[in-house]
Design a protein around this motif. Structure first.
Motif, PDB file in Angstrom:
ATOM      1  N   THR A 119      71.213 -48.532 -28.949  1.00 18.14           N
ATOM      2  CA  THR A 119      70.511 -49.291 -29.979  1.00 18.14           C
ATOM      3  C   THR A 119      70.961 -50.744 -29.963  1.00 18.14           C
ATOM      4  O   THR A 119      70.140 -51.660 -30.087  1.00 18.14           O
TER       5      THR A 119
ATOM      6  N   ASN B 220      68.521 -53.860 -29.155  1.00 15.64           N
ATOM      7  CA  ASN B 220      68.365 -54.948 -30.120  1.00 15.64           C
ATOM      8  C   ASN B 220      68.705 -56.299 -29.499  1.00 15.64           C
ATOM      9  O   ASN B 220      68.122 -57.311 -29.863  1.00 15.64           O
TER      10      ASN B 220
ATOM     11  N   THR C 153      65.614 -57.305 -27.416  1.00 12.66           N
ATOM     12  CA  THR C 153      64.331 -57.326 -28.100  1.00 12.66           C
ATOM     13  C   THR C 153      64.074 -58.737 -28.631  1.00 12.66           C
ATOM     14  O   THR C 153      64.913 -59.311 -29.312  1.00 12.66           O
TER      15      THR C 153
END
Length: 151
Positions: free
Chosen positions: A93, A97, A100
């Protein structure tokens, strides 16, 4: 017919899934072994049971209920879930992130009605394009669009 089967088997996602299942089975065996070798005896010591806690059972009218095996399996499951979450999910994750991109705000996407002519206008507009009357921009839309405050 065999060509279709060969194409199905040689797809990357099928091979990745097979590797994942093999690694998962090996990981489950390691966690079950750890639970059986260390965690279950510690619970047995804490509860006053002698020896392997997974052998604990009770009997009701001749039916044997091996609740120790269930507890050992539940502990192995919790350890597996915790290790997967903290060692796989959380790091992935964070990596996702990091890469992104922040989505750009379309300042014309948020619409509202003009209070004079009731036509749809952008929420950041200070003048209606239809009736040319001055309107107060929506402060939330202005802050999302990172526009300077108009006075």
């Amino acid at each position: 017919m065999l060509n279709g089967f060969k194409d199905f088997i040689l797809r990357g996602n099928v091979i990745s899934m097979a590797i994942g299942l093999a690694v998962g089975a090996a990981f489950t065996a390691v966690v079950t072994g750890f639970s059986t070798a260390f965690i279950t005896p510690l619970i047995g010591l804490a509860t006053g049971s002698v020896g392997d806690f997974s052998a604990a059972e009770f009997t009701v009218e001749g039916a044997i209920f091996p609740y120790g095996k269930f507890l050992a399996a539940a502990i192995a499951f919790l350890i597996t879930a915790a290790v997967l979450y903290f060692c796989v999910v959380v790091p992935m994750t964070k990596v996702q992130n990091r890469f992104t991109k922040e989505e750009e705000v379309d300042i014309k996407a948020a619409l509202r009605d003009c209070p004079r002519c009731f036509s749809a206008i952008p929420a950041v507009a200070s003048r209606c394009a239809h009736c040319t009357s001055e309107v107060e921009p929506d402060p939330e839309a202005v802050s999302l669009a990172k526009l300077p405050v108009q006075r």
